[in-house]
Every structure is written in C-alpha cells, then in structure tokens.
Design an enzyme around this catalytic site. Structure first.
Site, mmCIF file in Angstrom:
data_model
loop_
_atom_site.group_PDB
_atom_site.id
_atom_site.type_symbol
_atom_site.label_atom_id
_atom_site.label_comp_id
_atom_site.label_asym_id
_atom_site.label_seq_id
_atom_site.Cartn_x
_atom_site.Cartn_y
_atom_site.Cartn_z
ATOM 1 C CG ASP A 175 -1.803 -1.246 1.263
ATOM 2 O OD1 ASP A 175 -2.341 -1.602 0.197
ATOM 3 O OD2 ASP A 175 -1.925 -1.874 2.333
ATOM 4 C CG HIS A 202 -3.567 -5.247 2.638
ATOM 5 N ND1 HIS A 202 -3.021 -4.334 1.754
ATOM 6 C CD2 HIS A 202 -3.693 -6.393 1.942
ATOM 7 C CE1 HIS A 202 -2.821 -4.915 0.590
ATOM 8 N NE2 HIS A 202 -3.236 -6.172 0.661
#
Ligand code: NAD
Ligand code: LMR
Length: 340
Positions: A175, A202
């Site tokens: 990310d 996530h």
C-alpha cells in the site's frame, strides 16, 4: 512454562553466529508459499539480500525446482527447498524471519475477505508450526485477508504460549509502495524521494494513505486530486486483479514490497537504528486491537508503534469510516482461530 520463560529458554538454545566474510549476524529467512506467484520473485529478492545467510523455501509443491534454480545464483545466502508438511520442521527451525505468502489469490469480482474460507485454515496451520519450531521468529504475514490472518496467527501463538506482539506483522508495504508511486506521478516529484504513510488495514477503505503527511510536500494537488489518489491506493490490488483477468493478483510488486519489509525487519534485528516502516500490528493507536501505522523496528521486532500524527479532515473521516469493517475482520479472525 510462561511465554516469556519459554522465549528466553529458546533464545539460550540458539547460537548466534556471524558471517566470516561480512561480519553480519547469520540470518535465516523462511518463505512459506515459496513456489507461488509472490513466493518465487520474493525468493529471488531475498537470495540477493546480503543480510540473508540461509534461505528456506517451503511450499506444498514445487519447491525443489525453485530452490535448485535460485541456489545457482552466486550470492552468499544458502537456498534450500522444503516440500510437504513432514519437511516443515526443518524448513522453519532456526528462522529469524518467516514470510508467509501461502494461500489463494483473488479473481475479478472477489473481495479479500472472500479468500478467508481457504486461507484462514492455511495460515492457522502454518502458525501452529511456527509456534512449535521457531517461536522467536519475526512473522511477516502476506496471505489475505491480512486484516483477519494476523489476528488468527496471534490467537494461535497465544494458545501455544509463544505470542509476542512485537514479532507479528501484517505486511502492508505494498500500500505504501503504491501510494508513493501514485503520489510521485501526480505531484511530479522524483519517486525515490517520496514517502507516504499508509495506516489502518489492508483491504478497500481500511487502507488509509495519509497524503497530508506525504513528503516532499506539494501544494500542486487539489482536494479532488487527493481523493482520487486515495481511491486509487485503496483499489490498487483490484486494479491488478482486473488487469490480470483471472490469473491472480499482484505478485511482482508484492514480492518487491515483501522484500523491502523483510529487509527492514533484518536491519532492525541487526541493530541498525531508525528503521521505520508501516505495518499492521497489535496496537493501541486506536481502540482497535490491530492497526497499521508507522512502526519502529529493532532487535526484538517492534520497538515502538508510532502514532498517526496530524490528520486532515478528509483523513479523519476516512479513519472513522474504516473502523467498523476493520473491527469485524479482526473479530472474524479471532473467532475462527478459537472455534476451529
Ligand atoms: P499463488 O497461488 O500464486 O501462490 C500461493 C502459494 O501458496 C502456492 O504455491 C501454493 O502451493 C502455496 N500454498 C498453499 N497452501 C500452502 C500451505 N499450506 N503451505 C505452504 N504453501 C502453501 O498466490 P500468490 O499470488 O502468491 O498470493 C498469495 C497470497 O498473498 C494470497 O492470499 C494473496 O491474496 C496475498 N497477497 C497479499 C498481498 C499483501 O499486500 N499483503 C499482496 C498480494 C497478494
Ligand atoms: C494487493 O493489495 O494487491 C493484494 O492484497 C492482493 C489483492 O487481492 O488485491
């Protein structure tokens, strides 16, 4: 035996040797799921890492070939393949870092949570083996849904009496990698100079990039630009899943991200100062028991879970919006670990 006593006993039993050529501590890294889409390029990157002296490649199938291939690369790490449960003990024993990309990836139309039914059991069994054979290792969990697989591993370790919250990490580095790339492109700044913290979890809206804290700072981006960058970061995994059209999810960028995070863990273990990466860990930063934020890494894993810093109003809203989903993913993992 109390968990802390068990850990010290294990630490006493282990001899830390140092490489005669580099003077670095000898470090063993195990990859579970090493023959997969992430596992193979990750194995390659870890074979290239000078901090790794022993590389253990475990999978239910395919590892003899991957290990034979990787082992011909002329770098110091000694690569060995292990296949099937009866070789899991040898694969894990003495590991300093265990990286887990084992399990099924998404296909178009699926959420990460749709992987829970298959991956939860895989992760649970691997965590049981880690508790048995290398309870002191730092565990880097890649298998999805990370928001649930990390709590599953924590529960397994608690039951085994080996849980140390400083040693369990959900890998959210991809990310950060995406947020940095997308920000650099939009702000027109050199990507290698960029840093962007990404917090939360996530999956979808639980991924919260903090572009207000991005460096180098820029005022070239409008609120609409920030909203679009946030959405693209949150949907980065889906973008790849759709582009691969049924042939899996991110593997190469994930291998890169996994290698960056494992390298940070190794540096921390080796006493390199000021190693900070975002990771999904046990946390008191919010009311949720697990949360991704900046983490300082040290000789025992997590040295300090850092706070969120100042958030923009948009980020504050994102933070409140993600809590419900993250909470239920955590609870789902805990329930599974205790009922199965
Ligand atoms: P893949 O199917 O290509 O590889 C998975 C590997 O795991 C296979 O080689 C399989 O044999 C192995 N495996 C299955 N059960 C196992 C077990 N019990 N023990 C050891 N190995 C086992 O999948 P992939 O693309 O490498 O993705 C793996 C996982 O990583 C997926 O769950 C995916 O969603 C996740 N992922 C996470 C991130 C992240 O940012 N955290 C990014 C990308 C993918
Ligand atoms: C990613 O972010 O790429 C991974 O979590 C894989 C996925 O399913 O999106």
């Amino acid at each position: 035996m109390k968990p802390s006593m068990m850990r010290s006993a294990c630490q006493l039993l282990r001899r830390r040797s140092y490489s005669s050529t580099s003077g670095q501590p000898e470090r063993k890294v195990a990859i579970l799921g090493a023959a997969g889409g992430i596992g193979q390029p990750l194995a390659l990157l870890m074979k290239l890492n000078p901090l790794v002296s022993s590389l253990s490649l475990y999978d239910i199938a395919g590892t003899p070939g991957v290990a034979a291939d990787i082992s011909h690369i002329n770098t110091p790490a000694l690569a060995k393949g292990f296949m099937g449960e009866d070789q899991l003990k040898e694969a894990l024993e003495g590991s300093d870092v265990v990286i887990i990309p084992a399990g099924v990836p998404r296909k178009p139309g699926m959420t990460r949570d749709d992987l829970f039914n298959i991956n939860a059991g895989i992760v649970k069994n691997l965590a049981i083996a880690i508790a048995k054979y290398c309870p002191n290792a730092l565990v880097n969990m890649i298998s999805n849904p990370v928001n649930s697989t990390v709590p599953i591993a924590a529960e397994v370790f608690k039951k085994a009496g080996t849980y140390d919250e400083k040693r369990l990490f959900g890998v959210t580095t991809l990310d950060v990698v995406r947020a940095k790339t997308f920000y650099a492109g939009k702000a027109n700044v050199p990507v290698t100079d960029v840093n962007v913290p990404v917090v939360g979890g996530h999956a979808g809206i639980t991924i919260l990039p903090l572009f207000s804290q991005a460096t180098p700072a820029t005022n070239a981006l409008s609120h609409e630009d920030i909203k679009a960058l946030t959405k693209r970061t949150q949907d980065g995994g889906t973008e790849v899943v759709e582009a691969k059209a049924g042939k899996g999810s991110a593997t190469l960028s994930m291998a890169y991200a996994g290698a960056v995070f494992a390298d940070a863990c190794l540096k921390g273990l080796n006493g390199v100062p000021d190693i900070v990466e975002c990771s999904y860990v046990q946390s008191t930063v919010t009311e949720l028991p697990f949360f991704a934020s900046k983490v300082k890494l040290g000789k025992n894993g997590v040295e300090e879970v850092l706070g969120l810093g100042e958030l923009s109003d948009f980020e504050k809203e994102g933070l409140e919006n993600l809590k419900g989903e993250l909470k239920s993913s955590i609870e789902k993992g805990i329930k599974f670990a205790n009922e199965n």
